[in-house]
Design a protein around this motif. Structure first.
Motif, PDB file in Angstrom:
ATOM      1  N   LEU A 194      73.698  41.456  35.551  1.00 52.09           N
ATOM      2  CA  LEU A 194      74.250  42.337  35.256  1.00 52.09           C
ATOM      3  C   LEU A 194      75.640  42.298  35.274  1.00 52.09           C
ATOM      4  O   LEU A 194      76.653  42.891  34.243  1.00 52.09           O
ATOM      5  N   SER A 195      76.715  41.272  35.650  1.00 53.89           N
ATOM      6  CA  SER A 195      78.398  41.308  35.528  1.00 53.89           C
ATOM      7  C   SER A 195      78.490  39.872  35.904  1.00 53.89           C
ATOM      8  O   SER A 195      77.519  38.968  36.636  1.00 53.89           O
ATOM      9  N   ALA A 196      79.598  39.717  36.365  1.00 59.09           N
ATOM     10  CA  ALA A 196      80.156  38.198  36.430  1.00 59.09           C
ATOM     11  C   ALA A 196      80.089  38.045  37.282  1.00 59.09           C
ATOM     12  O   ALA A 196      79.975  36.316  38.110  1.00 59.09           O
ATOM     13  N   SER A 197      80.576  38.513  38.466  1.00 55.73           N
ATOM     14  CA  SER A 197      80.298  38.463  39.700  1.00 55.73           C
ATOM     15  C   SER A 197      78.996  38.134  40.384  1.00 55.73           C
ATOM     16  O   SER A 197      78.288  37.563  41.376  1.00 55.73           O
ATOM     17  N   ASP A 198      77.750  38.579  39.772  1.00 52.41           N
ATOM     18  CA  ASP A 198      76.997  38.467  39.910  1.00 52.41           C
ATOM     19  C   ASP A 198      76.502  36.785  39.841  1.00 52.41           C
ATOM     20  O   ASP A 198      75.490  36.478  40.694  1.00 52.41           O
ATOM     21  N   PHE A 199      76.527  36.458  38.027  1.00 53.71           N
ATOM     22  CA  PHE A 199      76.253  35.144  38.114  1.00 53.71           C
ATOM     23  C   PHE A 199      77.480  34.171  39.043  1.00 53.71           C
ATOM     24  O   PHE A 199      76.213  33.327  39.475  1.00 53.71           O
ATOM     25  N   GLN A 200      78.345  34.833  39.421  1.00 55.84           N
ATOM     26  CA  GLN A 200      79.184  33.707  40.795  1.00 55.84           C
ATOM     27  C   GLN A 200      77.768  33.574  42.197  1.00 55.84           C
ATOM     28  O   GLN A 200      78.489  32.458  42.597  1.00 55.84           O
ATOM     29  N   GLU A 201      77.889  34.537  42.084  1.00 60.30           N
ATOM     30  CA  GLU A 201      76.752  34.981  43.584  1.00 60.30           C
ATOM     31  C   GLU A 201      75.752  33.894  43.326  1.00 60.30           C
ATOM     32  O   GLU A 201      74.832  32.910  44.310  1.00 60.30           O
ATOM     33  N   TRP A 202      74.804  33.601  42.676  1.00 61.22           N
ATOM     34  CA  TRP A 202      74.035  32.621  41.471  1.00 61.22           C
ATOM     35  C   TRP A 202      74.095  31.393  41.557  1.00 61.22           C
ATOM     36  O   TRP A 202      73.524  30.992  42.250  1.00 61.22           O
TER      37      TRP A 202
END
Length: 315
Positions: A194-202
């Motif tokens: 849902l967000s760029a920050s979620d992908f960064q965490e992934w």
């Protein structure tokens, strides 16, 4: 990376919590028959394949010439007629097709043949209804022989309070389009964020950074993030970020070794062009032409002021 068999365990039901997307959600693929794929692929690049504006989006035709419903009718992209990248505009119709060629050319030249054959990790920011992503993945897999290892798609429309059913249908369609285990592509895991920050965490958790990061007119998504930091975190060394901005500007950026403390230190612009008067031009040539025109306008204004200020002039 997650295999296709795991995709059936995804949960894209209504009411998904944004918290549940922080590690991404495996996408439950829609069923797409091999026959339906073949019908569409035979039509693409023929006069009978015509995109249309429908429900505010530019989409593939709702029906095929044979009368059957088009299997990819749920894909779409921005339908704003004032957009500098509008696919159906008289002056802008060539922007996105040329950007597609631009992407393929740089991916083919920047990534090694071994990487392309082993499989790439593909990520798209602000992917929405996925029309351009589908076109790019089709070109890469069918014409360039590129294998997909994982596909990560980032958009707030895929869940949470801003979930849009039409975007989720497009998401499941794209996963289903590449869900055939006999198509030679190998296992492909599709995840939504849902967000760029979620992908960064992934990426930080999994280590699965992208070989290719697409930012195709993702204006809204860019506004909410530190763009350079996101690109540096999302890309692996040697990975490419391909950007289409509005007004039409295309950029390719490569991830290098970090030589400083800033995210920008890890990113290098390889090429940048703007679309002016029906053609793609490098920024330097546009700047020079603008400078000349401004000089001419300045001289004209100066002469006009002198004439007006000269005493004794009669009308």
């Amino acid at each position: 990376p997650e295999g296709r068999s795991m995709a059936s365990r995804s949960d894209t039901s209504r009411g998904d919590s944004p918290r549940g997307f922080r590690q991404g959600r495996l996408v439950r693929p829609a069923h797409v028959s091999e026959r339906a794929q073949r019908r569409v692929r035979l039509l693409i690049n023929t006069p009978e394949w015509r995109l249309e504006r429908r429900n505010g989006y530019v989409r593939p035709p709702k029906h095929l010439p044979c009368g059957r419903r088009c299997p990819v009718a749920d894909f779409g992209e921005c339908g704003d007629r004032k957009c500098g990248n509008y696919r159906l505009g008289e002056k802008t119709c060539g922007v996105r097709p040329a950007f597609l060629d631009f992407c393929v050319e740089h991916i083919r030249s920047a990534l090694t043949p071994e990487t392309l054959q082993t499989g790439i990790v593909y990520c798209s920011l602000g992917s929405g209804h996925l029309l351009f992503d589908w076109e790019l993945l089709e070109r890469l897999t069918l014409q360039e022989g590129v294998r997909l290892r994982a596909v990560h798609l980032i958009d707030q429309d895929y869940g949470g309070p801003k979930r849009r059913e039409s975007a989720v249908r497009a998401l499941r369609l794209l996963a289903g389009w590449y869900a055939d285990p006999c198509d030679g592509l190998g296992p492909v895991g599709f995840r939504s964020f849902l967000s760029a920050s979620d992908f960064q965490e992934w990426v930080a958790h999994s280590g699965e950074a992208a070989h290719v990061l697409l930012d195709c007119d993702a204006v809204g998504a860019r506004k909410r993030i530190d763009v350079a930091a996101f690109r540096a975190a999302a890309l692996r060394l040697g990975g490419l970020c391909l950007v289409l901005s509005n007004p039409a500007k295309r950029t390719v950026i490569v991830r290098r070794e970090t030589r400083g403390t800033r995210a920008n230190d890890a990113l290098q612009v390889l090429e940048q062009q703007v679309f002016r008067r029906g053609e793609w031009r490098h920024l330097a040539s546009v700047s020079r032409s603008r400078t000349r025109s401004r000089r001419r306008r300045g001289r004209t204004r100066s002469r006009s002021r002198r004439r007006q200020a000269s005493p004794g002039r009669r009308p």
